[in-house]
Scaffold this active site. Structure first.
Site, PDB file in Angstrom:
ATOM      1  N   LYS A   5       0.704  -1.159  -0.003  1.00  0.00           N
ATOM      2  CA  LYS A   5       0.065   0.034  -0.028  1.00  0.00           C
ATOM      3  C   LYS A   5       0.870   1.017   0.077  1.00  0.00           C
ATOM      4  O   LYS A   5       1.766   1.621   0.887  1.00  0.00           O
ATOM      5  CB  LYS A   5      -0.801  -0.136   1.289  1.00  0.00           C
ATOM      6  CG  LYS A   5      -1.891   1.223   1.171  1.00  0.00           C
ATOM      7  CD  LYS A   5      -1.672   2.098   1.807  1.00  0.00           C
ATOM      8  CE  LYS A   5      -2.599   3.500   1.509  1.00  0.00           C
ATOM      9  NZ  LYS A   5      -2.184   4.816   2.198  1.00  0.00           N
ATOM     10  N   GLY A   8      -0.269   8.131   0.127  1.00  0.00           N
ATOM     11  CA  GLY A   8      -0.408   9.134  -0.991  1.00  0.00           C
ATOM     12  C   GLY A   8       0.741  10.259  -0.876  1.00  0.00           C
ATOM     13  O   GLY A   8       0.977  10.909  -1.937  1.00  0.00           O
ATOM     14  N   GLY A  38      -5.317  11.239  -1.961  1.00  0.00           N
ATOM     15  CA  GLY A  38      -6.013  12.335  -1.563  1.00  0.00           C
ATOM     16  C   GLY A  38      -5.560  13.624  -1.633  1.00  0.00           C
ATOM     17  O   GLY A  38      -6.731  14.520  -1.845  1.00  0.00           O
ATOM     18  N   ASP A 158      -6.293   2.495   2.340  1.00  0.00           N
ATOM     19  CA  ASP A 158      -6.005   1.489   3.474  1.00  0.00           C
ATOM     20  C   ASP A 158      -7.095   0.375   3.553  1.00  0.00           C
ATOM     21  O   ASP A 158      -6.357  -0.999   3.532  1.00  0.00           O
ATOM     22  CB  ASP A 158      -5.698   2.047   4.868  1.00  0.00           C
ATOM     23  CG  ASP A 158      -4.617   3.031   5.061  1.00  0.00           C
ATOM     24  OD1 ASP A 158      -3.876   2.851   4.153  1.00  0.00           O
ATOM     25  OD2 ASP A 158      -4.480   3.647   6.190  1.00  0.00           O
ATOM     26  N   LYS A 213      -1.508   6.305  10.819  1.00  0.00           N
ATOM     27  CA  LYS A 213      -0.756   5.163  10.186  1.00  0.00           C
ATOM     28  C   LYS A 213      -0.842   3.900  10.995  1.00  0.00           C
ATOM     29  O   LYS A 213      -1.023   2.916  10.698  1.00  0.00           O
ATOM     30  CB  LYS A 213       0.465   5.624   9.657  1.00  0.00           C
ATOM     31  CG  LYS A 213       0.727   6.828   8.389  1.00  0.00           C
ATOM     32  CD  LYS A 213       1.971   7.033   8.178  1.00  0.00           C
ATOM     33  CE  LYS A 213       2.235   7.937   7.110  1.00  0.00           C
ATOM     34  NZ  LYS A 213       1.837   9.328   7.595  1.00  0.00           N
TER      35      LYS A 213
END
Length: 247
Positions: A5, A8, A38, A158, A213
């Site tokens: 992942k 951004g 985002g 996520d 996070k």
């Protein structure tokens, strides 16, 4: 197989992207890359004169905003990553969650076209993903999803990564712009679980963006029932770098 992942913030760091794709060159035939974007979406909406708001960190996504959200995530952000991959000799294929075999449903009417992934009960044995990997392609998956009736959805990146990892029973890595979660003295922490995360949160060691996070990684570990890692692109070369998050 592993799911990576991509945070951004890395989309705005050319050198970090270059280094990440360089490190992927030897293992991308077993890797699925999931991303959001985002900040880019916010920029596109603002340029179009559209007011965007969030509820509990989730971007409200009315239907009239979706062309910009889809264009930002599945278009510009996705193709930016493809550009860097191609420059490193990797063959990328930009897709959405739909092509991975994951369907989405609306989270709530108040959030508009914000979607929730429905994880298949059985891992797809055949399909586009296996074909892409077999033919040497790196799937670059935007967090745009579709429902059974073709409705498009904006999915939290996520959550999208967790759904892909759960669908393919894959290892999950969260790449960020820092090497690891740091302790109070600025040293990397090798492992965190629910108890230590709570303790470090209460004492203010883990806070702000890193807290978001870490909580996301902890939730992912609980849903997947396996450890996940959070760290910089170095996770690609060294599987023991970064911070391991467990329940």
């Amino acid at each position: 197989m592993k799911v990576v992942k991509l945070g951004g913030s890395l989309l705005e760091q050319p050198e970090a992207l270059k280094a990440m794709f360089q490190s992927l060159k030897q293992t991308y035939d077993k890797t699925l890359l999931v991303h959001g974007g985002g900040a880019l979406v916010q920029q596109w909406l603002a340029t179009a004169g559209l007011h965007s708001e969030k509820q509990d960190g989730i971007r409200v996504s009315p239907e009239q905003h979706m062309p910009y959200i889809v264009g930002g995530l599945a278009g510009a952000a996705n193709k930016t990553l493809m550009k860097y991959a191609i420059a490193q000799g990797i063959k990328p294929m930009g897709i959405t969650l739909y092509e991975t075999g994951i369907s989405c449903v609306q989270r709530s009417e108040t959030l508009g076209q914000v979607g929730v992934c429905e994880i298949p009960e059985v891992m797809p044995a055949v399909g586009l993903i296996s074909d892409l990997l077999a033919h040497g392609y790196l799937p670059v998956i935007s967090s745009i999803g579709f429902g059974e009736n073709g409705d498009w959805f904006n999915v939290n990146a996520d959550d999208a990564a967790v759904a892909v990892a759960a669908t393919y029973n894959a290892e999950l890595l969260f790449l960020t712009d820092v090497e690891a979660v740091l302790d109070g003295g600025g040293k990397p922490l090798s492992h965190l679980n629910s108890d230590t995360i709570h303790e470090l949160t209460q004492t203010g060691v883990i806070k702000d963006g890193m807290l978001v996070k870490v909580r996301g990684a902890l939730e992912a570990a609980k849903r997947l029932r396996r450890c996940v890692r959070i760290g910089s692109w170095n996770l690609m070369n060294n599987p023991f770098s970064g911070t391991q998050i467990s329940e």
